[in-house]
Design an enzyme around this catalytic site. Sequence first.
Site: not given
Length: 601
Positions: A334-336
């Site tokens: 998720y994300c970074v």
Amino acid sequence: MARDETEERDTGESLERLNQNLARMEELSKRLVAALSARKPGDAGLEGPGQELMLKTGMAIWQEALTNPAKLMERQVSYWSQTLTQYMELQKELSQGHFALPATEDAPQDKRFSNPLWQTHPFFHTIKTQYMISAEAMRSAVAELDGLSPRDKKKVAFFAGQIIDLFAPTNYLATNPDALEKAVQTDGESLVKGLENLVRDLEARHGEILPVLADPTAFHVGENLATAKGAVVFRNQMFELIQYAATTEKVHQTPLVIFPPWINKFYILDLKPQNSLIQWIVDQGYTLFVVSWKNPDASYAETGFETYIEDGYLKAIDVACAVSGQDQVNAVGYCVAGTTLALTLALKAKRGQARVKSATFFTTLSDFSDQGEFTPFLDSDFVDAIERQVEAEGYLDSHYMSKTFSYLRAKDLVYGPAVRSYMLGEPPPAFDLLFWNGDSTNLPGKMTVQYLRGLCQDNGFSADGFALMGEKLHVSDVRLPICAIACETDHIAAWKDSFLGIVQMGSKDKTFILSESGHIAGIVNPPAKKKYGHWRGPEPIGTPDAWKEAATYHEGSWWPHWEAWLSKRAGKKVPARALGNESYPATDPAPGSYVREIVTG
């Protein structure tokens, strides 16, 4: 006579309350001064635009004045004309003994100006209208300014927007009818409570003004947040690995490991049972492991992507395999954490390893060629200041990330809450999402610089390659089956940029889903709510606009469609597994201890 006595008594009591409130404000003012004096001077590069940008802008304006004075004069005359017209309309209304602005159906709705007095009272209407005229004049001046690169113009537009938001009349007591009305109604009590809230926030943030968004006493992690049942089965200096308890008699053979971002804490995926993605996945019959990252302090100064991958991702995958008795896992980033999952998969491909069967990316960037709304925060003046900060402290304090994300949506996350808290005297709401948003984490010094320099600025992963752990990693090295979910209004990981990175991955099996809403609500979108829909379409190739044009919109959450995709890659059903095993026994109950840590240095 009795009526006169009652009115006199009420007036006396009201005056007494007002005097008491004024005395409380005097005492609070002393605390206010003390709290403000506690603020440490920060790096100028973190507080506003660099001198280079201001010089470029000034030169562009000066050049325009010299080469095209008619354009500058035309803009100024237009501004004067609108201001004078407003004044004349006001005079006309007053001369006729009434004041009411004719309603305009196409007028933009702005909830800051919902009080009827903004429309009906001459003073407030004049203030609001002049603010709107001035704001539009400033936006137009920036948009029409020649002599700046598109990147510099985007930065100037951002900072101009910050000035426009700052000087909204709703932000000041003398020009906010809601605050004035409430102050009169409460004999000044609302202003006292507002000052108490302001002092509280200043003292908590060491002199920095940033309003608390949610009631800090309303939620407790592990009690009314992050309540899915499970246990920690592994812990090292980087993370705790939580295995969640099965709720079905049989589970898919291949376990699932979720890597949440370490910019925030993992329980965004388990806020409450009704919208818990973690609980929903378990209920679909999966053995689920979730990483809970350590909140770093100064001792993590030299922790970079190498450590996150070696001691984080690779170790978590090994433990999940050992506990489940499988050779492979499916993984989610998720994300970074999705970006880092892609780096990990590229590394494993280089090394000829295949312990991940499929990967799912939530709001993940792997191509940083267009930095969107983050452009002002990714140029050298700001990144240089970040680098100086982490060299001095060893880590990037969570305060800086919170402040950055807040000012990207300043009207909603800074000034709106500040008005409600400091001028109306309202307590912060008991809102779980905003509570989680404020429960942020620090970032290790080395990793922060690697991310900003190597990925964001140099775009190494999708350009010439990102040097890491003795390899040159490229997004095209990711070759296993992938599913990517992006969010239509995501201002952190813009969906079109996410799409471009997925296109470059070397996988032959690609699925792309575009969810409605933003970075959080588009992901945490349970089927039962039937709130946001999504687009599904052909293989992600070409341009994002062309893909969306060919895609089909579907009502409701994307979760069931993703689960159908995942189940085809998760093996047959086997008896549900117990928590942990002899080598990795279950210890602390979920959500573990790392998620509860508050690190200040």
